[in-house]
Scaffold this active site. Structure first.
Site, PDB file in Angstrom:
ATOM      1  N   TYR A  53       0.846  -1.202   0.000  1.00 37.45           N
ATOM      2  CA  TYR A  53       0.000   0.000   0.000  1.00 37.45           C
ATOM      3  C   TYR A  53       0.880   1.250   0.000  1.00 37.45           C
ATOM      4  CZ  TYR A  53      -4.092  -2.892   1.219  1.00 37.45           C
ATOM      5  OH  TYR A  53      -5.107  -3.820   1.224  1.00 37.45           O
ATOM      6  N   SER A 206     -13.556  -4.222   0.956  1.00 38.96           N
ATOM      7  CA  SER A 206     -14.486  -3.495   0.087  1.00 38.96           C
ATOM      8  C   SER A 206     -15.937  -3.905   0.340  1.00 38.96           C
ATOM      9  CB  SER A 206     -14.131  -3.705  -1.393  1.00 38.96           C
ATOM     10  OG  SER A 206     -14.503  -2.598  -2.172  1.00 38.96           O
ATOM     11  N   LEU A 208     -18.399  -2.148   0.855  1.00 40.61           N
ATOM     12  CA  LEU A 208     -19.340  -1.215   0.227  1.00 40.61           C
ATOM     13  C   LEU A 208     -19.240  -1.264  -1.295  1.00 40.61           C
ATOM     14  CD1 LEU A 208     -18.931   1.802   2.666  1.00 40.61           C
ATOM     15  CD2 LEU A 208     -20.826   0.168   2.540  1.00 40.61           C
ATOM     16  N   GLY A 211     -17.248   1.337  -2.924  1.00 39.62           N
ATOM     17  CA  GLY A 211     -17.883   2.633  -2.749  1.00 39.62           C
ATOM     18  C   GLY A 211     -19.196   2.795  -3.483  1.00 39.62           C
ATOM     19  N   LEU A 213     -21.949   1.017  -3.338  1.00 38.17           N
ATOM     20  CA  LEU A 213     -23.147   0.773  -2.528  1.00 38.17           C
ATOM     21  C   LEU A 213     -23.530   1.962  -1.644  1.00 38.17           C
ATOM     22  CD1 LEU A 213     -22.501  -2.943  -1.555  1.00 38.17           C
ATOM     23  CD2 LEU A 213     -24.432  -2.087  -2.898  1.00 38.17           C
TER      24      LEU A 213
END
Length: 322
Positions: A53, A206, A208, A211, A213
Site C-alpha cells: 500500500y 471493500s 461497500l 464505494g 453501494l
C-alpha cells in the site's frame, strides 16, 4: 462495537476494521491520525494494511501515528506480504524469503516487534504452496506474528492451508481476507463453506462494493470520488454496470424505508452474513469513516435482509447445487 471472535482463535476483532490502502497517497497523516483516533474511540481495534500500500507509505504512516498519537496496545495490526515492487511494476512473490523479508520491513515501518495478523496477499502460482505455508509458520514461531492467514485465495487453498498448518503443530489458519459485498458474493461458493468447516474467520474487504453501494454513483460520477480518480477509476468501473445498479437501487429503497443511509444497509447486511468476523472499511476522509462507524447499530428486519439476498443472489449451478 462489540468484539467478535476471529474464527476459532482467541483473537477478538471489531466488526468494522480500518482499511488504510489510501493512506500516504490520498489520505495525509493529519486525516489518518484523526481516523485512527475516531476508530479506537468508537471501539474499533483491527487496522488493516499491506507492504504494497503506497509502496510502504501506509505502514510508515501507521507507525508514525502509533509512536505518539495512538497507543499500540489499543490496536490489532494486520499486514500483508507477497506483492513486491520491481522496475517493471508489481510482482507476485510468496516465496519464504520474500515473505519474511517483507514482514521484517513492515515491522520496521510500523515501529513494532510483531503484527497481530500476517496474511499472504495473493496466490503465487510459481512458488510451491508448502513453502509459502512454511513462511507463515516461521512468522509465528519466531514471534513476528501472533496469527496468520491468506488474502484473495480460493476456498481449496484456504482449506489446504488450514489442514497443513494444523498438521504441523500449533500454528493454525486464523483468517482469510477477500472481497465481499452485495455486489460481490463469489466467496459464498467455496470460501465461506470452507471457513465454516475448517474454523477460520472471514475478513471482508471493500464491503461497500468499492464505494458503489453508498449510492454516490447513482446519477453521476462525482469529481472527488474514486471512480473519477486517475489511479482508482479502473477499480470502481466493474460495478458501474446495469446488474450492479439494480442492487444499488434495492439498497437505496431499503435505506429510504428504514430512514437510514444506503451505506448503513449495505454494511448491516454484510455483518449479518455467516462467518464474517470483520468488514474492512477504507475511508479517504475522517467524515467518511464516521459515516461507516455510525452504521454499526443497525439490525436489518428479516424481510429486508431476505429481499437483498434475493436481488443479489449468485447464479449457482453444479456442483454447488446437486
Amino acid at each position: 462495537m462489540e468484539l467478535r471472535q476471529l474464527g476459532r482463535t482467541g483473537l477478538r476483532v471489531s466488526p468494522l476494521g480500518l482499511g488504510t490502502m489510501t493512506w500516504g497517497r490520498d489520505t495525509d497523516e493529519i486525516d489518518a491520525a484523526e481516523q485512527l483516533r475516531d476508530f479506537v474511540d468508537a471501539g474499533g481495534n483491527l487496522v488493516d494494511t499491506a507492504a504494497s500500500y503506497g509502496g510502504g507509505d501506509s505502514e510508515s504512516m501507521i507507525g508514525s501515528i502509533l509512536s505518539g498519537k495512538v497507543d499500540r496496545r489499543d490496536v490489532l495490526l494486520c499486514t500483508k506480504a507477497g506483492i513486491r515492487t520491481t522496475a517493471d511494476g508489481n510482482a507476485v512473490d510468496a516465496s519464504r524469503g520474500a515473505l519474511l523479508d517483507s514482514l521484517d520491513a513492515s515491522l520496521e515501518r510500523l515501529g513494532t516487534d510483531h503484527v497481530d495478523l500476517f496474511l499472504v496477499h495473493t496466490p503465487d502460482p510459481r512458488t510451491p504452496f508448502a513453502e509459502t505455508l512454511s513462511a507463515l509458520r516461521l512468522a509465528v514461531t519466531t514471534g513476528r506474528a501472533r496469527y496468520v492467514g491468506l488474502s484473495n485465495h480460493p476456498g481449496w487453498a484456504a482449506a489446504r492451508a488450514a489442514a497443513s498448518l494444523d498438521a504441523h503443530g500449533d500454528v493454525g489458519l486464523a483468517a482469510v481476507e477477500l472481497e465481499y459485498s452485495l455486489l460481490q458474493r463469489g466467496i459464498e461458493r467455496d470460501v465461506v463453506p470452507a471457513a465454516t468447516e475448517m474454523g477460520f474467520g472471514v475478513l471482508a474487504w471493500s464491503p461497500l462494493g468499492r464505494g458503489v453501494l453508498t449510492g454516490k454513483y447513482r446519477s453521476s460520477l462525482p469529481a472527488d470520488s474514486r471512480g473519477a480518480s486517475s489511479h482508482l477509476a479502473g477499480f470502481v468501473q466493474p460495478y458501474l454496470d446495469g446488474e450492479s445498479s439494480g442492487i444499488v437501487e434495492a439498497v437505496a429503497t431499503a435505506a429510504n424505508g428504514l430512514g437510514r443511509a444506503p451505506l448503513d444497509v449495505a454494511l448491516a447486511w454484510l455483518l449479518e452474513r455467516p462467518g464474517v468476523s470483520s468488514a474492512i472499511v477504507g475511508a479517504r476522509t475522517p467524515a467518511q469513516l464516521r459515516a461507516s462507524l455510525a452504521a454499526c447499530d443497525l439490525e436489518l428486519p428479516d424481510a429486508v435482509h431476505y429481499a437483498l439476498d434475493d436481488v443479489s443472489a449468485l447464479p449457482l449451478g453444479y456442483p454447488e447445487r446437486w
